[in-house]
Design a protein around this motif. Structure first.
Motif, mmCIF file in Angstrom:
data_model
loop_
_atom_site.group_PDB
_atom_site.id
_atom_site.type_symbol
_atom_site.label_atom_id
_atom_site.label_comp_id
_atom_site.label_asym_id
_atom_site.label_seq_id
_atom_site.Cartn_x
_atom_site.Cartn_y
_atom_site.Cartn_z
ATOM 1 N N PHE B 291 48.977 -10.703 26.096
ATOM 2 C CA PHE B 291 50.041 -10.767 25.089
ATOM 3 C C PHE B 291 49.394 -10.633 23.721
ATOM 4 O O PHE B 291 48.355 -11.233 23.473
ATOM 5 C CB PHE B 291 50.780 -12.112 25.144
ATOM 6 C CG PHE B 291 51.653 -12.266 26.351
ATOM 7 C CD1 PHE B 291 52.821 -11.529 26.480
ATOM 8 C CD2 PHE B 291 51.318 -13.166 27.342
ATOM 9 C CE1 PHE B 291 53.624 -11.683 27.593
ATOM 10 C CE2 PHE B 291 52.120 -13.321 28.458
ATOM 11 C CZ PHE B 291 53.282 -12.588 28.586
ATOM 12 N N SER B 292 49.994 -9.865 22.843
ATOM 13 C CA SER B 292 49.400 -9.783 21.517
ATOM 14 C C SER B 292 50.140 -10.718 20.570
ATOM 15 O O SER B 292 51.343 -10.622 20.386
ATOM 16 C CB SER B 292 49.416 -8.347 20.998
ATOM 17 O OG SER B 292 50.728 -7.902 20.830
ATOM 18 N N GLY B 293 49.375 -11.638 20.005
ATOM 19 C CA GLY B 293 49.949 -12.594 19.059
ATOM 20 C C GLY B 293 50.066 -11.990 17.675
ATOM 21 O O GLY B 293 50.618 -12.602 16.762
ATOM 22 N N ILE B 294 49.526 -10.802 17.516
ATOM 23 C CA ILE B 294 49.512 -10.135 16.226
ATOM 24 C C ILE B 294 50.430 -8.919 16.325
ATOM 25 O O ILE B 294 50.366 -8.159 17.295
ATOM 26 C CB ILE B 294 48.063 -9.707 15.871
ATOM 27 C CG1 ILE B 294 47.230 -10.961 15.625
ATOM 28 C CG2 ILE B 294 48.045 -8.775 14.689
ATOM 29 C CD1 ILE B 294 45.743 -10.715 15.630
ATOM 30 N N ALA B 295 51.299 -8.756 15.331
ATOM 31 C CA ALA B 295 52.366 -7.768 15.456
ATOM 32 C C ALA B 295 51.833 -6.335 15.500
ATOM 33 O O ALA B 295 51.999 -5.624 16.482
ATOM 34 C CB ALA B 295 53.365 -7.940 14.320
ATOM 35 N N ASN B 296 51.149 -5.890 14.450
ATOM 36 C CA ASN B 296 50.683 -4.505 14.415
ATOM 37 C C ASN B 296 49.300 -4.421 15.022
ATOM 38 O O ASN B 296 48.298 -4.260 14.347
ATOM 39 C CB ASN B 296 50.665 -3.979 12.987
ATOM 40 C CG ASN B 296 52.061 -3.915 12.418
ATOM 41 O OD1 ASN B 296 52.977 -3.465 13.088
ATOM 42 N ND2 ASN B 296 52.220 -4.408 11.203
ATOM 43 N N PHE B 297 49.286 -4.526 16.343
ATOM 44 C CA PHE B 297 48.021 -4.699 17.027
ATOM 45 C C PHE B 297 47.096 -3.506 16.836
ATOM 46 O O PHE B 297 45.882 -3.648 16.825
ATOM 47 C CB PHE B 297 48.275 -4.940 18.520
ATOM 48 C CG PHE B 297 47.147 -5.615 19.194
ATOM 49 C CD1 PHE B 297 46.926 -6.962 18.992
ATOM 50 C CD2 PHE B 297 46.271 -4.916 20.003
ATOM 51 C CE1 PHE B 297 45.859 -7.596 19.593
ATOM 52 C CE2 PHE B 297 45.210 -5.540 20.604
ATOM 53 C CZ PHE B 297 44.998 -6.881 20.407
ATOM 54 N N GLU B 298 47.677 -2.317 16.661
ATOM 55 C CA GLU B 298 46.875 -1.106 16.504
ATOM 56 C C GLU B 298 46.034 -1.150 15.228
ATOM 57 O O GLU B 298 45.052 -0.445 15.096
ATOM 58 C CB GLU B 298 47.761 0.140 16.459
ATOM 59 C CG GLU B 298 48.466 0.451 17.779
ATOM 60 C CD GLU B 298 49.722 -0.380 17.968
ATOM 61 O OE1 GLU B 298 50.019 -1.227 17.086
ATOM 62 O OE2 GLU B 298 50.387 -0.207 18.992
ATOM 63 N N GLU B 299 46.487 -1.996 14.259
ATOM 64 C CA GLU B 299 45.806 -1.993 12.968
ATOM 65 C C GLU B 299 44.753 -3.097 12.845
ATOM 66 O O GLU B 299 44.311 -3.426 11.750
ATOM 67 C CB GLU B 299 46.840 -2.122 11.842
ATOM 68 C CG GLU B 299 47.688 -0.876 11.728
ATOM 69 C CD GLU B 299 48.984 -1.138 10.977
ATOM 70 O OE1 GLU B 299 49.033 -2.104 10.179
ATOM 71 O OE2 GLU B 299 49.934 -0.384 11.212
#
Ligand SMILES: [K+]
Ligand SMILES: [K+]
Lengths: 458, 458
Positions: B291-299
């Motif tokens: 799960f990614s806790g960070i929204a714009n994971f690509e950045e």
């Protein structure tokens, strides 16, 4: 009396020999200091070098890495370039050998401790033949370099871009730089050589051969030289030769696939024989020499980048001119894996069992090496505005004392330069030397034997 | 008679038990086939799925990875979403346990071979307690998931973007997905949830706790549950808890440094408590949940990318919901390195010696894992137009059955999807199972003992 060291205590302290690994670490550090000082002399350079430039260059030369924040042919005077060549020679061949020579020049016999120190750092198992070996090694090295320099001179003197004197000095410099796997060159920045070293097939063949020999390591060369008399090769030599052949050919095929078939690839559209020569040269060079056989090295495809990172990380044979985890570690881990999968009781190869403890040592080298590379890369990327692949490539290149770069060296800030200097230093000494030098020795033998217990692994 | 198998030969062939590792590999493959077939049924999806989409989704769910080429909430019907949840549950908890249950349902006693099979794949050392343990594990798992689902439901029902029914189903789905460390979510693509899962602190805390428990592994949970009675923890449990704590806190601090202080960082400018919660959640989630806790994971900054690659590669405890080389392998290698540097005769920790052969096994896991990751990454970068870091991140994510991505999954071509499917499959089974299944067993014990010989290592 508790805070003062009494006379007899002092004597005891003085008698206690400095452990060989610490002596070796200290020796290299001392050489770096001297090299930095000499490079800072006005006679060495055409413009005043900064302290960091001199330190970086000295470390890079003495660790035979070849990463550079200056352009040697422009920024160094002829004296500076000769100094650079000497630093490379000392770093590559001389470091351990010089110690012996100094002792002999001083008229002292080589003590057993010194022999052990040499034996440790050369990785040799029997310390008896060191003195004879040293003499033979020096003669061999100078012979190989002289032949290489002669061939390069004969080839380069026909190059209209070089004067007669330049051709001679360049031939000597690059023979040393190639055999020592240093990767420094004087062409980058020379008029007429916009893309660095000449990449005609003859040059690549001569340089590639020198690099290959330098990458085999002193024990292997010595073993090969004694083959005519003894008619047998050690397990170490056999394994090293096999691993090196596999790495060179595997790397060449991989590079050929990545660069030859990709429309953006550096070898795309070139004739097949040229593709084979360049791919083979780059594969040999990547493991630690650091000459780039490909002109626009920054534009390498991602596949080649990954392949080169892997080749650099494995590196050269132990006690050779190169760094990396070494082909020995790679071989032990591979043989151990294979034997494990085959359900064999021990790690076995070619009718020999690998000695107990070797797998443990190889695992230690791999683990600490991964940690060093990852930690240094993390330090770099968090303090620089760059992508992960360029930073990891630079760090692995320093770790392997390789010197290939995706053009990132010039973007390093002072902190980044210090990190790379530390990694080059580490890379030249090798994991086992440093572990032993840093770690607290366990003075007394253990009085208790702990009970065994298993834990689960993947 | 030479080409035909005679009756007695056939009987002998039939009597010969299929080795447990092959049975496990075959079992997972069979489940993937069944899952793919069920996903291809019209009732499962809102639009016809392609074969590759179904295969990728089934493998990703059964290997609890969570990488996805579809958007489950949009492309799957409610039936399909429930199927996805069941595949995750079977892949996460059930796989080994289901085998036992089927045998019991069929009225057969569990044979010793089956117990060994379970013991091998669960990584447990004594096969005796398996049956009791299985029942206890199932009860434990369902209890934990039920509590998690109830808490999520109570929290999410107050969310105006979710209907009452949605809140209930989402709570169940995500409790299963989190505890099984699968990382699939239904929020991505739901109206009002443009950035995926809700990232309020309560949600992150509940999901983080479920992930953490799932990542400890069945043997550790069982050991912890029996602690009130037995008042002692195994070496495995102690080491696992220490390593997990170190990895979670180290990862959290690293992410906090990389993202909190960088002006472009995802945590820059947020309040400290929020930074701590997000960094801790992401550190827990990175090791395998995905799960990614960070929204714009690509950045993500390059530093965080590197940190997450390292955390994913290490992964979770053996016999847990997670992949990676496992915390056990990591611990054995670290302890061995430390003991080597201390000059200890064996690898030692907490008053126990690690059993002979463990270092060899751990080294085998690390070596083969590095090879798998590098080779798969090379296959991807040479067949896709992408950068090295995105590809390596994706491959390590699949290898660790983690499921985090830098947005690369949707760009995979069919070949790339097949590579990632293979890596997820490998990641769920673990290196040791696969090595043993692939390798030719050495039937007869060795008649000769080879002489030992050393080779040099770095
Ligand atoms: K080099
Ligand atoms: K996952």
């Amino acid at each position: 009396m508790t805070t003062l060291v009494s006379g007899s205590n002092l004597a005891r302290l003085r008698r206690k020999p400095i452990p060989p690994p610490i002596r070796i670490v200290g020796g290299l550090a001392l050489l770096v200091v001297i090299g930095t000082g000499l490079l800072l002399l006005p006679i060495s350079s055409t413009r005043p070098l900064t302290f960091m430039e001199a330190l970086f260059t000295a470390t890079s030369a003495l660790s035979v890495t070849g990463l550079s924040v200056i352009t040697p042919v422009q920024d160094l005077s002829l004296a500076g370039q000769i100094l650079l060549m000497l630093l490379i020679q000392i770093g590559g061949v001389g470091f351990m050998v010089v110690a012996v020579i100094i002792f002999r020049l001083l008229g002292r016999r080589i003590s057993f401790t010194d022999r052990i120190a040499l034996s440790d750092s050369l990785g040799l198992l029997s310390p008896a033949a060191i003195v004879t070996l040293t003499r033979r090694v020096l003669i061999t090295v100078i012979t190989i370099e002289a032949i290489g320099a002669a061939l390069l001179y004969l080839h380069w003197r026909t190059d209209s871009r070089l004067s007669e004197g330049q051709a001679l000095f360049y031939a000597m410099f690059h023979a040393v730089s190639a055999f020592c796997n240093a990767g420094f060159d004087l062409f980058t920045g020379s008029p007429g050589f916009e893309n660095g070293i000449p990449r005609d097939s003859v040059t690549l063949f001569i340089l590639g051969s020198l690099i290959f020999l330098g990458g085999l390591g002193i024990p292997v060369i010595a073993d090969l030289l004694s083959y005519p008399y003894e008619r047998k090769l050690s397990l170490h030599t056999r394994i090293t030769l096999i691993v090196v052949m596999l790495l060179v050919s595997g790397g060449a095929v991989g590079l050929w696939l990545s660069e030859g078939f990709d429309a953006d690839g550096a070898l795309h559209g070139q004739p097949l024989d040229r593709q084979i020569i360049v791919a083979t040269f780059q594969s040999i060079s990547a493991r630690t020499a650091g000459f780039s056989g490909i002109a626009n090295f920054e534009e390498l495809t991602a596949g080649s980048q990954l392949l080169l990172i892997a080749l650099m990380f494995i590196g050269c044979a132990p006690a050779s001119m190169g760094g990396g985890i070494t082909t020995g570690t790679f071989a032990v881990l591979s043989i151990s894996l294979w034997s494990y999968a085959r359900n064999l009781p021990t790690a076995q190869f070619g009718g020999r069992s690998l000695a107990t403890g070797m797998v443990r040592r190889a695992a230690a080298v791999l683990t600490i090496s991964l940690f060093v590379v990852l930690f240094a890369s993390w330090l770099i990327v968090t303090t620089h505005d760059t992508t992960l692949d360029r930073a990891v490539f630079e760090v692995v290149s320093a770790f392997a004392t390789c010197g290939l770069t995706l053009g990132f060296t010039s973007e390093l800030n002072t902190f980044g330069q210090l990190v790379i200097i530390a990694v080059m230093f580490w890379g030249r000494l090798g994991a086992l030397t440093i572990i032993t030098a840093i770690a607290r020795p366990n003075a007394a033998p253990q009085a208790v034997a702990y009970p065994e217990e298993q834990i689960l692994i993947g």
